[in-house]
Design a protein around this motif. Structure first.
Motif, short mmCIF file in Angstrom:
data_model
loop_
_atom_site.label_atom_id
_atom_site.label_comp_id
_atom_site.label_asym_id
_atom_site.label_seq_id
_atom_site.Cartn_x
_atom_site.Cartn_y
_atom_site.Cartn_z
N VAL A 100 0.87 -1.18 0.00
CA VAL A 100 0.00 0.00 0.00
C VAL A 100 0.90 1.23 0.00
CG1 VAL A 100 -1.83 1.26 1.19
CG2 VAL A 100 -1.80 -1.24 1.28
N PHE A 101 0.80 2.03 -1.06
CA PHE A 101 1.62 3.24 -1.18
C PHE A 101 0.90 4.48 -0.66
CE2 PHE A 101 4.15 0.58 -3.87
CZ PHE A 101 5.43 1.07 -3.71
N ILE A 109 -3.83 3.21 -3.28
CA ILE A 109 -2.81 2.98 -4.30
C ILE A 109 -1.96 1.81 -3.83
CG2 ILE A 109 -0.84 3.92 -5.57
CD1 ILE A 109 -3.46 5.41 -6.18
N LEU A 110 -1.98 0.75 -4.61
CA LEU A 110 -1.18 -0.45 -4.35
C LEU A 110 -0.11 -0.55 -5.42
CD1 LEU A 110 -4.22 -2.88 -4.04
CD2 LEU A 110 -2.95 -1.90 -2.12
N GLY A 111 0.91 -1.36 -5.18
CA GLY A 111 1.88 -1.59 -6.24
C GLY A 111 3.16 -2.18 -5.70
N GLU A 112 4.17 -2.07 -6.54
CA GLU A 112 5.50 -2.58 -6.18
C GLU A 112 6.53 -1.94 -7.09
OE1 GLU A 112 7.93 -3.54 -4.02
OE2 GLU A 112 6.44 -5.00 -3.41
N ASP A 113 7.72 -1.78 -6.56
CA ASP A 113 8.88 -1.34 -7.33
C ASP A 113 9.82 -2.52 -7.44
OD1 ASP A 113 7.81 1.21 -7.37
OD2 ASP A 113 9.06 1.94 -5.73
N ASP A 114 10.26 -2.82 -8.64
CA ASP A 114 11.18 -3.92 -8.85
C ASP A 114 12.27 -3.43 -9.80
OD1 ASP A 114 12.30 -6.49 -8.70
OD2 ASP A 114 10.44 -7.52 -9.20
#
Length: 187
Positions: A100-101, A109-114
């Motif tokens: 959760v950002f 706002i959900l997501g991920e940094d890769d």
């Protein structure tokens, strides 16, 4: 239940960003909100609890394939139900691959940094349509590619993504309307 392709809501936190996205899509459906009781936490929890089994299987396959390349996976969770019960949908919390950002009263706002790409998913509850019990619910996805591998990775993901998101949105709406019925029974 009709789901339509739309644009990123103007009021979305993702629309207020200075970032330039490499990919954006948005899908919208209508939800019946008796007594206007739904919160952004409700939509966040519904996102994680309403997906069809075939989406879970695709995600498991994705995790097996990308782990070979050192990309982030959701890991194995033996007690997802308990994790979901304790999930408050607050910034910094993690549920599987999704962090959760941000959150406000209308949006999560959900997501991920890769290393290959960064993605965000907006779960947005629009305002109640005047004179009705309807709110538009929009799921938007943004992607920023960090390198050529991110672009390559997204080529096979994109067609599945365009099938999965509308299906997930239908599930979210059904889950929330089911809870809506529970709100009415309690009165």
């Amino acid at each position: 239940m009709k789901i339509i392709k739309t644009t990123l809501p103007y009021q979305s936190l993702l629309n207020n960003s200075e970032k330039k996205y490499d990919y954006i899509d948005s899908f919208q459906g209508a939800i019946n909100v008796i007594d206007n009781k739904f919160t952004s936490t409700d939509i966040g929890k519904a996102f994680f609890s309403s997906g069809p089994q075939w989406v879970s299987k695709l995600f498991s396959l994705r995790n097996k394939i990308v782990s070979v390349f050192g990309l982030k996976t959701s890991g194995e969770n033996t007690n997802r139900e308990k994790q979901l019960q304790n999930f408050k949908c607050e910034p910094g919390e993690q549920m599987g691959l999704f962090k959760v950002f941000a959150k406000n009263e209308n949006e999560v706002i959900l997501g991920e940094d890769d290393k290959h790409l960064n993605f965000r998913v907006s779960l947005f509850l629009g305002p109640q349509i005047s004179g009705t019990t309807i709110k538009h619910t929009t799921v938007s996805t943004t992607v920023e590619f960090n390198n050529w591998f991110g672009r390559l990775y997204f080529i096979p993901v994109r067609p599945f993504h365009k099938l999965i998101v509308p299906t997930m949105l239908k599930g979210i709406i059904k889950e929330m309307e089911k809870k809506n019925g529970q709100h009415n029974v309690a009165k």
